[in-house]
Design a protein around this motif. Structure first.
Motif, mmCIF file in Angstrom:
data_model
loop_
_atom_site.group_PDB
_atom_site.id
_atom_site.type_symbol
_atom_site.label_atom_id
_atom_site.label_comp_id
_atom_site.label_asym_id
_atom_site.label_seq_id
_atom_site.Cartn_x
_atom_site.Cartn_y
_atom_site.Cartn_z
ATOM 1 N N LEU A 148 -8.073 103.949 130.387
ATOM 2 C CA LEU A 148 -7.339 104.640 129.330
ATOM 3 C C LEU A 148 -6.365 103.687 128.633
ATOM 4 O O LEU A 148 -6.273 103.668 127.396
ATOM 5 C CB LEU A 148 -6.569 105.827 129.914
ATOM 6 N N GLN A 149 -5.669 102.896 129.418
ATOM 7 C CA GLN A 149 -4.720 101.944 128.850
ATOM 8 C C GLN A 149 -5.437 100.900 128.002
ATOM 9 O O GLN A 149 -4.942 100.510 126.932
ATOM 10 C CB GLN A 149 -3.926 101.265 129.966
ATOM 11 N N ALA A 153 -4.782 100.367 123.987
ATOM 12 C CA ALA A 153 -4.194 99.111 123.519
ATOM 13 C C ALA A 153 -4.676 98.748 122.123
ATOM 14 O O ALA A 153 -4.015 97.981 121.406
ATOM 15 C CB ALA A 153 -4.527 97.985 124.496
ATOM 16 N N ALA A 154 -5.823 99.290 121.723
ATOM 17 C CA ALA A 154 -6.355 98.987 120.395
ATOM 18 C C ALA A 154 -5.574 99.690 119.299
ATOM 19 O O ALA A 154 -5.718 99.356 118.119
ATOM 20 C CB ALA A 154 -7.831 99.382 120.327
ATOM 21 N N GLY A 155 -4.747 100.680 119.686
ATOM 22 C CA GLY A 155 -3.973 101.418 118.700
ATOM 23 C C GLY A 155 -4.754 102.603 118.172
ATOM 24 O O GLY A 155 -5.567 102.460 117.256
ATOM 25 N N LEU A 156 -4.520 103.773 118.737
ATOM 26 C CA LEU A 156 -5.258 104.976 118.366
ATOM 27 C C LEU A 156 -4.353 105.963 117.646
ATOM 28 O O LEU A 156 -3.154 106.022 117.901
ATOM 29 C CB LEU A 156 -5.849 105.645 119.612
ATOM 30 N N THR A 157 -4.938 106.745 116.768
ATOM 31 C CA THR A 157 -4.198 107.849 116.158
ATOM 32 C C THR A 157 -4.045 108.953 117.201
ATOM 33 O O THR A 157 -4.759 108.976 118.212
ATOM 34 C CB THR A 157 -4.952 108.408 114.944
ATOM 35 N N PRO A 158 -3.125 109.900 116.995
ATOM 36 C CA PRO A 158 -3.021 111.023 117.941
ATOM 37 C C PRO A 158 -4.336 111.772 118.111
ATOM 38 O O PRO A 158 -4.681 112.195 119.219
ATOM 39 C CB PRO A 158 -1.946 111.907 117.299
ATOM 40 N N GLU A 160 -7.393 110.509 117.777
ATOM 41 C CA GLU A 160 -8.294 109.667 118.558
ATOM 42 C C GLU A 160 -7.901 109.655 120.031
ATOM 43 O O GLU A 160 -8.752 109.649 120.916
ATOM 44 C CB GLU A 160 -8.307 108.248 117.984
ATOM 45 N N ASP A 161 -6.593 109.652 120.301
ATOM 46 C CA ASP A 161 -6.143 109.671 121.686
ATOM 47 C C ASP A 161 -6.548 110.976 122.369
ATOM 48 O O ASP A 161 -6.962 110.978 123.538
ATOM 49 C CB ASP A 161 -4.624 109.492 121.757
ATOM 50 N N ALA A 162 -6.468 112.082 121.650
ATOM 51 C CA ALA A 162 -6.880 113.364 122.214
ATOM 52 C C ALA A 162 -8.376 113.370 122.513
ATOM 53 O O ALA A 162 -8.805 113.903 123.550
ATOM 54 C CB ALA A 162 -6.525 114.495 121.251
ATOM 55 N N LEU A 163 -9.161 112.785 121.630
ATOM 56 C CA LEU A 163 -10.603 112.693 121.863
ATOM 57 C C LEU A 163 -10.896 111.794 123.064
ATOM 58 O O LEU A 163 -11.794 112.078 123.862
ATOM 59 C CB LEU A 163 -11.309 112.157 120.620
ATOM 60 N N LEU A 164 -10.140 110.712 123.201
ATOM 61 C CA LEU A 164 -10.300 109.814 124.344
ATOM 62 C C LEU A 164 -10.061 110.561 125.650
ATOM 63 O O LEU A 164 -10.859 110.445 126.595
ATOM 64 C CB LEU A 164 -9.323 108.646 124.216
ATOM 65 N N VAL A 165 -8.985 111.312 125.713
ATOM 66 C CA VAL A 165 -8.659 112.046 126.941
ATOM 67 C C VAL A 165 -9.700 113.123 127.229
ATOM 68 O O VAL A 165 -10.105 113.315 128.376
ATOM 69 C CB VAL A 165 -7.251 112.661 126.818
ATOM 70 N N ARG A 166 -10.158 113.822 126.186
ATOM 71 C CA ARG A 166 -11.084 114.940 126.387
ATOM 72 C C ARG A 166 -12.503 114.486 126.657
ATOM 73 O O ARG A 166 -13.191 115.030 127.524
ATOM 74 C CB ARG A 166 -11.062 115.851 125.135
ATOM 75 N N TRP A 167 -12.964 113.460 125.922
ATOM 76 C CA TRP A 167 -14.373 113.094 125.976
ATOM 77 C C TRP A 167 -14.631 111.681 126.497
ATOM 78 O O TRP A 167 -15.786 111.285 126.642
ATOM 79 C CB TRP A 167 -15.010 113.241 124.594
ATOM 80 N N GLY A 168 -13.591 110.905 126.770
ATOM 81 C CA GLY A 168 -13.775 109.567 127.317
ATOM 82 C C GLY A 168 -14.005 108.482 126.300
ATOM 83 O O GLY A 168 -14.225 107.320 126.654
ATOM 84 N N TYR A 169 -13.917 108.818 125.016
ATOM 85 C CA TYR A 169 -14.114 107.827 123.951
ATOM 86 C C TYR A 169 -13.433 108.360 122.702
ATOM 87 O O TYR A 169 -13.538 109.562 122.407
ATOM 88 C CB TYR A 169 -15.602 107.601 123.687
ATOM 89 N N PRO A 170 -12.726 107.516 121.951
ATOM 90 C CA PRO A 170 -11.932 108.027 120.831
ATOM 91 C C PRO A 170 -12.702 108.270 119.538
ATOM 92 O O PRO A 170 -12.240 109.000 118.675
ATOM 93 C CB PRO A 170 -10.877 106.933 120.625
ATOM 94 N N PHE A 171 -13.884 107.656 119.411
ATOM 95 C CA PHE A 171 -14.594 107.705 118.128
ATOM 96 C C PHE A 171 -15.825 108.604 118.224
ATOM 97 O O PHE A 171 -16.962 108.148 118.079
ATOM 98 C CB PHE A 171 -14.953 106.293 117.676
ATOM 99 N N VAL A 172 -15.579 109.865 118.506
ATOM 100 C CA VAL A 172 -16.643 110.849 118.664
ATOM 101 C C VAL A 172 -16.358 112.069 117.785
ATOM 102 O O VAL A 172 -15.266 112.213 117.232
ATOM 103 C CB VAL A 172 -16.787 111.302 120.139
ATOM 104 N N LEU A 173 -17.382 112.939 117.672
ATOM 105 C CA LEU A 173 -17.261 114.188 116.925
ATOM 106 C C LEU A 173 -16.756 113.909 115.507
ATOM 107 O O LEU A 173 -17.417 113.182 114.763
ATOM 108 C CB LEU A 173 -16.393 115.174 117.696
#
Length: 241
Positions: A148-149, A153-158, A160-173
């Motif tokens: 997660l860290q 570190a790449a710098g995500l929008t809020p 994208e961060d929510a997508l990362l936590v929910r789905w394991g990757y920020p650039f989905v859906l």
């Protein structure tokens, strides 16, 4: 379905990849310098004005992952789930979709790397990618705090961060962008060399880009056999079957 036997891998991913041995597969594998079906290196094409060392370095990151577009990003299976179960799940997902023609593609600079991207949005591409993310999520272990860290570190929008936590990757859906990577980051590459890479990629793929559109006919299962190892194509599963 093309398959290669393998033991349980470190990570798996669902990718779009052209049919193995097709003209699109050969062109992409040659550009990257490796075939993800056989694992064999490929001699990269030579272009005037593009140093071979720069070309090799610029394509190193996508070469490890193989010629593809990400649908469901690499993930680790839960310990109680085997590869055969994952294959069955992906096969079931494929049965819900029929093959379709993709939009025309073009060579473009996407953020700080070169990629083949659609010239216009495709609801079908977005829908299939979303189905892979949501349909395969139950097979994947949650990301570790360290992973997660690393992603953050790449710098995500809020969002994208929510997508990362929910789905394991920020650039989905809603943040999904179909792309077939041609280089890694070019942030530290001189502008004239970025242009040389772009022009070389345009020349290399021009015959295919001018042909009838690439068809989306299946979803490929790729695997990273061990941490840091090159990804291999384990299976190509046809849509509608």
């Amino acid at each position: 379905m093309t398959e290669h036997a393998s033991r349980r891998a470190h990570r798996y991913a669902a990718y779009f990849a052209p049919a193995i041995e097709s003209a699109w597969w050969e062109a992409g594998s040659n550009w990257l310098g490796r075939c993800a079906a056989s694992g064999a290196p490929r001699p990269q094409p030579v272009f005037d004005g593009l140093p071979a060392e720069l070309q090799r370095k610029a394509t190193a990151a996508p070469r490890r992952y193989g010629w593809h577009a990400t649908l469901a990003a690499p993930f680790t299976l839960w310990p109680h789930i085997g590869e055969a179960t994952l294959r069955d799940g992906l096969q079931t997902l494929c049965q819900a979709w029929e093959p379709f023609a993709m939009p025309a593609l073009e060579v473009a600079l996407l953020d700080d790397f070169l990629a083949l991207v659609p010239v216009q949005p495709s609801p079908a591409l977005r829908a299939v990618a979303g189905a892979c993310v949501t349909g395969l999520h139950a097979f994947a272990e949650p990301l570790s705090p360290a992973e997660l860290q690393r992603r953050r570190a790449a710098g995500l929008t809020p969002e994208e961060d929510a997508l990362l936590v929910r789905w394991g990757y920020p650039f989905v859906l809603e943040r999904f962008r179909f792309h077939m990577s041609l280089t890694g980051s070019l942030r530290d590459t001189a502008p004239d060399m970025v242009e040389a890479l772009r022009a070389a990629a345009q020349r290399h793929f021009a015959p295919l880009l001018a042909s009838p559109p690439l068809r989306f006919e299946g979803i490929s299962l790729f695997a990273e056999p061990a941490p840091g190892a090159d990804f291999m194509c384990l299976a190509q599963m046809e849509l509608g079957r």
